[in-house]
Design a protein around this motif. Structure first.
Motif, PDB file in Angstrom:
ATOM      1  N   GLU A 153       2.347   7.664  -6.117  1.00 52.97           N
ATOM      2  CA  GLU A 153       1.414   8.764  -6.341  1.00 52.97           C
ATOM      3  C   GLU A 153       2.039  10.110  -5.985  1.00 52.97           C
ATOM      4  O   GLU A 153       1.693  11.139  -6.562  1.00 52.97           O
ATOM      5  N   GLN A 154       2.983  10.093  -5.028  1.00 48.29           N
ATOM      6  CA  GLN A 154       3.660  11.325  -4.608  1.00 48.29           C
ATOM      7  C   GLN A 154       4.850  11.674  -5.504  1.00 48.29           C
ATOM      8  O   GLN A 154       5.523  12.675  -5.274  1.00 48.29           O
ATOM      9  N   GLY A 155       5.116  10.847  -6.513  1.00 46.90           N
ATOM     10  CA  GLY A 155       6.194  11.149  -7.437  1.00 46.90           C
ATOM     11  C   GLY A 155       7.481  10.377  -7.225  1.00 46.90           C
ATOM     12  O   GLY A 155       8.478  10.625  -7.907  1.00 46.90           O
ATOM     13  N   VAL A 158      13.666  -0.139  -3.437  1.00 52.73           N
ATOM     14  CA  VAL A 158      14.383   1.124  -3.607  1.00 52.73           C
ATOM     15  C   VAL A 158      13.545   2.122  -4.405  1.00 52.73           C
ATOM     16  O   VAL A 158      13.017   1.796  -5.475  1.00 52.73           O
ATOM     17  N   PHE A 159      13.461   3.347  -3.886  1.00 53.87           N
ATOM     18  CA  PHE A 159      12.773   4.455  -4.552  1.00 53.87           C
ATOM     19  C   PHE A 159      13.727   5.639  -4.671  1.00 53.87           C
ATOM     20  O   PHE A 159      14.571   5.851  -3.798  1.00 53.87           O
ATOM     21  N   ILE A 160      13.559   6.423  -5.719  1.00 52.62           N
ATOM     22  CA  ILE A 160      14.230   7.723  -5.827  1.00 52.62           C
ATOM     23  C   ILE A 160      13.182   8.795  -5.546  1.00 52.62           C
ATOM     24  O   ILE A 160      12.090   8.782  -6.119  1.00 52.62           O
ATOM     25  N   ALA A 161      13.523   9.715  -4.634  1.00 46.94           N
ATOM     26  CA  ALA A 161      12.599  10.771  -4.241  1.00 46.94           C
ATOM     27  C   ALA A 161      12.306  11.701  -5.411  1.00 46.94           C
ATOM     28  O   ALA A 161      13.102  11.826  -6.344  1.00 46.94           O
ATOM     29  N   PRO A 162      11.165  12.390  -5.373  1.00 50.65           N
ATOM     30  CA  PRO A 162      10.804  13.302  -6.466  1.00 50.65           C
ATOM     31  C   PRO A 162      11.860  14.371  -6.742  1.00 50.65           C
ATOM     32  O   PRO A 162      12.057  14.760  -7.896  1.00 50.65           O
ATOM     33  N   ASP A 163      12.554  14.861  -5.691  1.00 55.93           N
ATOM     34  CA  ASP A 163      13.581  15.888  -5.909  1.00 55.93           C
ATOM     35  C   ASP A 163      14.926  15.288  -6.339  1.00 55.93           C
ATOM     36  O   ASP A 163      15.877  16.012  -6.575  1.00 55.93           O
ATOM     37  N   LYS A 164      14.989  13.951  -6.415  1.00 54.19           N
ATOM     38  CA  LYS A 164      16.189  13.213  -6.858  1.00 54.19           C
ATOM     39  C   LYS A 164      17.385  13.428  -5.931  1.00 54.19           C
ATOM     40  O   LYS A 164      18.526  13.149  -6.308  1.00 54.19           O
ATOM     41  N   LYS A 165      17.130  13.871  -4.698  1.00 52.06           N
ATOM     42  CA  LYS A 165      18.217  14.112  -3.758  1.00 52.06           C
ATOM     43  C   LYS A 165      18.342  13.015  -2.699  1.00 52.06           C
ATOM     44  O   LYS A 165      19.244  13.063  -1.857  1.00 52.06           O
ATOM     45  N   THR A 175       0.831  -1.208   0.000  1.00 51.02           N
ATOM     46  CA  THR A 175       0.000   0.000   0.000  1.00 51.02           C
ATOM     47  C   THR A 175       0.865   1.257   0.000  1.00 51.02           C
ATOM     48  O   THR A 175       0.590   2.224  -0.724  1.00 51.02           O
ATOM     49  N   TYR A 176       1.926   1.237   0.804  1.00 50.82           N
ATOM     50  CA  TYR A 176       2.816   2.392   0.897  1.00 50.82           C
ATOM     51  C   TYR A 176       3.535   2.637  -0.434  1.00 50.82           C
ATOM     52  O   TYR A 176       3.759   3.779  -0.831  1.00 50.82           O
ATOM     53  N   THR A 177       3.873   1.557  -1.136  1.00 46.48           N
ATOM     54  CA  THR A 177       4.506   1.687  -2.455  1.00 46.48           C
ATOM     55  C   THR A 177       3.610   2.474  -3.400  1.00 46.48           C
ATOM     56  O   THR A 177       4.071   3.373  -4.124  1.00 46.48           O
ATOM     57  N   GLU A 178       2.313   2.166  -3.391  1.00 42.44           N
ATOM     58  CA  GLU A 178       1.375   2.877  -4.254  1.00 42.44           C
ATOM     59  C   GLU A 178       1.299   4.352  -3.873  1.00 42.44           C
ATOM     60  O   GLU A 178       1.282   5.229  -4.740  1.00 42.44           O
ATOM     61  N   LYS A 179       1.292   4.637  -2.561  1.00 45.86           N
ATOM     62  CA  LYS A 179       1.217   6.027  -2.105  1.00 45.86           C
ATOM     63  C   LYS A 179       2.472   6.811  -2.505  1.00 45.86           C
ATOM     64  O   LYS A 179       2.394   7.969  -2.924  1.00 45.86           O
ATOM     65  N   LEU A 180       3.628   6.170  -2.352  1.00 45.38           N
ATOM     66  CA  LEU A 180       4.873   6.843  -2.722  1.00 45.38           C
ATOM     67  C   LEU A 180       4.909   7.154  -4.216  1.00 45.38           C
ATOM     68  O   LEU A 180       5.324   8.251  -4.626  1.00 45.38           O
TER      69      LEU A 180
END
Length: 208
Positions: free
Chosen positions: A72-74, A93-100, A65-70
């Motif tokens: 959706e947040q980019g 592993v995820f890369i944040a929307p700001d790529k930082k 569920t959290y994967t889907e939310k993340l």
């Protein structure tokens, strides 16, 4: 100087020589014992795709569920990775929307078939040219994944010893990392932009 004096002088010189070489040998042994692996070549750790049957079976429902939310947040989902040939650990592993920063949902499997449990860490990494910062939330048992030979310094690591069981537990850690990242940049850190090409390499260097 008589014969007796010469003998005493030779004995004294011999004793000094013996003490000198004995101390050098002891110092060398003590130095080696402090770090018995200091002279061994560093082993490179490579992250590879985790076995799909394991991750599909054992990923906790809240993480799905959290994967889907993340997403959706980019956040960009890179996939599930483990160390080569290891089947008791994997990291989503995820890369944040700001790529930082890279956000990892790290899962550690305990027990045998029929009695397996999954213990989860939440780890968030940001990198500059020579260092990194890590904000993490982990249960007591799984802290060993963060406190091995390459344990981050106090300045690099902010560790919370509590369970990660839902997005409500993850959100404060994400917010904290953003604050730490901002403060790190204000000190002059040139934060690396993370991409699908370099993120695994950056993480592997930390895990090595």
């Amino acid at each position: 100087m008589g014969l007796g004096g010469i003998i005493v002088l030779l004995l004294t010189m011999g004793l000094i020589t013996y003490i000198f070489f004995s101390e050098r040998a002891l110092t060398r042994r003590n130095s080696d014992s402090d770090s018995p692996f200091a002279h061994l070549p560093k082993v490179s750790v490579n992250l590879v795709q985790a076995p799909k049957d394991m991750t599909e079976r054992l990923t906790p429902p809240w993480q799905k569920t959290y994967t889907e939310k993340l997403q959706e947040q980019g956040y960009l989902l890179m996939g599930d990775y483990s160390y080569a040939s290891i089947v008791f650990f994997w990291a989503r592993v995820f890369i944040a929307p700001d790529k930082k920063s890279a956000l990892l949902l790290v899962n550690w499997v305990e027990g045998k078939e029929g009695g397996k449990i999954v213990i989860s860490n939440l780890e968030i990494y940001s990198f500059d040219g020579n260092s990194f910062i890590l904000t993490a939330c982990a249960q007591d048992g799984s802290v060993k994944l963060l406190t091995g030979a390459n344990r981050p310094t106090e300045e690099q690591l902010s560790l919370h010893l509590k369970a990660v069981y839902a997005d409500v537990a993850a959100k404060p850690i994400v917010n904290e990392h953003q604050e730490r990242l901002k403060a790190w940049e204000e000190k002059g850190a040139q934060v690396r932009e993370l991409t699908p090409v370099n993120v695994l390499h950056s993480l592997s260097k930390v895990f090595s």
